[in-house]
Write a protein that holds these residues in place. Sequence first.
Motif, mmCIF file in Angstrom:
data_model
loop_
_atom_site.group_PDB
_atom_site.id
_atom_site.type_symbol
_atom_site.label_atom_id
_atom_site.label_comp_id
_atom_site.label_asym_id
_atom_site.label_seq_id
_atom_site.Cartn_x
_atom_site.Cartn_y
_atom_site.Cartn_z
ATOM 1 N N PHE A 10 60.276 28.395 -11.598
ATOM 2 C CA PHE A 10 59.348 28.246 -10.512
ATOM 3 C C PHE A 10 58.792 29.652 -11.197
ATOM 4 C CE2 PHE A 10 58.817 31.617 -7.659
ATOM 5 C CZ PHE A 10 58.025 31.322 -6.632
ATOM 6 N N ILE A 11 58.673 30.450 -12.149
ATOM 7 C CA ILE A 11 58.014 31.806 -13.199
ATOM 8 C C ILE A 11 56.951 30.904 -13.307
ATOM 9 C CG2 ILE A 11 58.187 33.499 -14.596
ATOM 10 C CD1 ILE A 11 60.959 33.999 -13.395
ATOM 11 N N ALA A 12 57.410 29.912 -14.718
ATOM 12 C CA ALA A 12 56.938 29.548 -15.058
ATOM 13 C C ALA A 12 55.341 28.815 -14.639
ATOM 14 C CB ALA A 12 57.289 28.423 -16.334
ATOM 15 N N ALA A 13 55.538 27.618 -13.744
ATOM 16 C CA ALA A 13 54.526 27.292 -12.833
ATOM 17 C C ALA A 13 54.057 28.179 -12.371
ATOM 18 C CB ALA A 13 55.792 25.970 -11.757
ATOM 19 N N GLY A 14 54.148 29.072 -11.737
ATOM 20 C CA GLY A 14 53.818 30.469 -10.789
ATOM 21 C C GLY A 14 52.333 30.799 -12.095
ATOM 22 N N TRP A 15 53.337 31.552 -13.073
ATOM 23 C CA TRP A 15 51.917 31.197 -14.424
ATOM 24 C C TRP A 15 50.915 30.574 -14.692
ATOM 25 C CZ3 TRP A 15 56.613 33.865 -17.848
ATOM 26 C CH2 TRP A 15 56.810 35.580 -17.775
ATOM 27 N N LEU A 16 51.197 29.783 -14.856
ATOM 28 C CA LEU A 16 49.991 28.378 -15.230
ATOM 29 C C LEU A 16 49.355 28.262 -14.195
ATOM 30 C CD1 LEU A 16 52.548 25.502 -17.124
ATOM 31 C CD2 LEU A 16 51.033 27.072 -17.906
ATOM 32 N N ASN A 18 48.843 30.946 -11.449
ATOM 33 C CA ASN A 18 47.636 32.410 -12.012
ATOM 34 C C ASN A 18 46.680 31.807 -12.829
ATOM 35 O OD1 ASN A 18 48.657 34.160 -9.623
ATOM 36 N ND2 ASN A 18 50.634 33.751 -10.445
ATOM 37 N N LEU A 19 46.581 31.591 -13.847
ATOM 38 C CA LEU A 19 45.552 31.808 -15.396
ATOM 39 C C LEU A 19 44.956 30.643 -14.850
ATOM 40 C CD1 LEU A 19 47.736 31.052 -18.645
ATOM 41 C CD2 LEU A 19 46.516 33.284 -17.578
ATOM 42 N N THR A 20 45.110 29.761 -13.764
ATOM 43 C CA THR A 20 44.284 28.557 -12.917
ATOM 44 C C THR A 20 42.693 29.789 -12.586
ATOM 45 O OG1 THR A 20 45.582 26.821 -12.970
ATOM 46 C CG2 THR A 20 43.242 26.950 -12.409
ATOM 47 N N PRO A 21 41.059 29.224 -13.860
ATOM 48 C CA PRO A 21 39.946 30.288 -13.051
ATOM 49 C C PRO A 21 39.809 29.840 -11.747
ATOM 50 C CG PRO A 21 40.221 29.479 -15.097
ATOM 51 C CD PRO A 21 40.980 29.103 -14.351
ATOM 52 N N GLY A 22 39.706 30.495 -10.584
ATOM 53 C CA GLY A 22 39.142 30.558 -8.839
ATOM 54 C C GLY A 22 38.610 32.083 -8.356
ATOM 55 N N PRO A 23 38.485 32.181 -7.083
ATOM 56 C CA PRO A 23 38.002 33.111 -6.884
ATOM 57 C C PRO A 23 38.666 34.790 -7.372
ATOM 58 C CG PRO A 23 37.491 31.429 -4.703
ATOM 59 C CD PRO A 23 38.841 31.341 -6.333
ATOM 60 N N ASP A 24 39.963 34.299 -6.798
ATOM 61 C CA ASP A 24 40.492 36.200 -7.526
ATOM 62 C C ASP A 24 40.679 35.821 -8.742
ATOM 63 O OD1 ASP A 24 41.350 35.527 -5.045
ATOM 64 O OD2 ASP A 24 43.323 35.134 -5.339
ATOM 65 N N VAL A 25 40.269 35.242 -10.267
ATOM 66 C CA VAL A 25 41.015 35.145 -11.475
ATOM 67 C C VAL A 25 39.008 35.925 -11.689
ATOM 68 C CG1 VAL A 25 40.150 34.531 -13.537
ATOM 69 C CG2 VAL A 25 42.669 34.234 -12.057
ATOM 70 N N LEU A 26 38.127 35.230 -10.679
ATOM 71 C CA LEU A 26 36.476 35.502 -11.077
ATOM 72 C C LEU A 26 36.257 36.714 -11.199
ATOM 73 C CD1 LEU A 26 33.697 34.252 -12.004
ATOM 74 C CD2 LEU A 26 33.459 34.011 -9.847
ATOM 75 N N ILE A 167 51.312 39.741 -11.703
ATOM 76 C CA ILE A 167 50.100 40.745 -11.773
ATOM 77 C C ILE A 167 50.115 41.514 -13.541
ATOM 78 C CG2 ILE A 167 50.772 43.768 -12.028
ATOM 79 C CD1 ILE A 167 52.073 43.596 -9.793
ATOM 80 N N PRO A 168 50.786 40.558 -14.590
ATOM 81 C CA PRO A 168 50.894 40.973 -15.887
ATOM 82 C C PRO A 168 49.494 39.925 -16.053
ATOM 83 C CG PRO A 168 52.817 39.501 -15.716
ATOM 84 C CD PRO A 168 52.078 40.164 -13.984
ATOM 85 N N VAL A 169 49.512 38.409 -15.223
ATOM 86 C CA VAL A 169 48.183 37.340 -15.777
ATOM 87 C C VAL A 169 46.978 38.399 -15.437
ATOM 88 C CG1 VAL A 169 47.250 35.511 -14.807
ATOM 89 C CG2 VAL A 169 49.702 35.781 -15.365
ATOM 90 N N ASN A 170 47.387 38.783 -13.849
ATOM 91 C CA ASN A 170 45.495 39.640 -14.042
ATOM 92 C C ASN A 170 45.721 40.588 -14.820
ATOM 93 O OD1 ASN A 170 45.567 37.861 -11.487
ATOM 94 N ND2 ASN A 170 46.704 39.491 -10.331
ATOM 95 N N VAL A 171 46.462 41.566 -15.270
ATOM 96 C CA VAL A 171 46.073 42.739 -15.634
ATOM 97 C C VAL A 171 45.520 42.349 -17.442
ATOM 98 C CG1 VAL A 171 47.372 44.846 -17.699
ATOM 99 C CG2 VAL A 171 47.893 44.006 -15.362
ATOM 100 N N GLY A 172 45.898 41.036 -17.931
ATOM 101 C CA GLY A 172 45.641 40.505 -18.987
ATOM 102 C C GLY A 172 44.178 39.804 -18.913
ATOM 103 N N TRP A 173 43.954 38.893 -17.925
ATOM 104 C CA TRP A 173 42.175 39.087 -17.637
ATOM 105 C C TRP A 173 41.668 39.893 -17.672
ATOM 106 C CZ3 TRP A 173 40.354 34.302 -17.790
ATOM 107 C CH2 TRP A 173 41.293 32.950 -17.515
#
Length: 221
Positions: A10-16, A18-26, A167-173
């Motif tokens: 579940f955690i690994a799938a969530g990270w993948l 969240n790494l997918t570009p979309g409106p939030d990442v942009l 959160i760490p994914v967004n911080v990384g971006w």
Amino acid sequence: MPDLPHLLAFIAAGWLLNLTPGPDVLYVVTNSLRSGARAGIVAGLGITTGCFVHIFAAAIGVGTLMATSVGAFTVLKYIGAAYLLYLGVRMLMSRATPPADLDAAAAAVSGERSLKAIFVGGFWTNVLNPKVALFFLAFVPQFIAPGTGNTALAFVLLGVLFNLNAIPVNVGWALAAGWMARRSAVRKGMHWLDRAAGVLFIGFGLKLAFTDAPAAVRVGR
């Protein structure tokens, strides 16, 4: 709750996801490029807060209403699309900032009001997207063990875990985009980056506007 192997999946799938570009990442990347990593991190926290709305709404049944009512889905869809289009048009119409003024602009955004505006923008970018609610309804229940007594509580706990892991994914971006913004070539082309981001936001808005209601909704109409 799932056992340890399913929880790790579940955690690994969530990270993948969240790494997918979309409106939030942009939204995170754009704010980091324009105003530094701090602004991008604040944008990500606004998005995270918006996700909590979807999680708790789904747990109490509002998300199910979204997934079964054409009217509710359509209203929120058009509001969300209009907001994304507004963000895109605003970026397309923004004036170019000379490279020498970018540091001053970033310092200005560190003010409480500007950071608050970025946070609120991230919040609404997420909350007004009905596809986020449908995502939680489709994704999270797959990891709730059969026979779980309190499924609503399990849903909330998994949803919160998914959100905190983002959160760490967004911080990384934000950090990556903030680092890019300090490169001279990127700074000189910032105006064109704003234009490109504006086009992408408009594209996301149009895509959302033309998104059909879920099949279950159309069948039950």
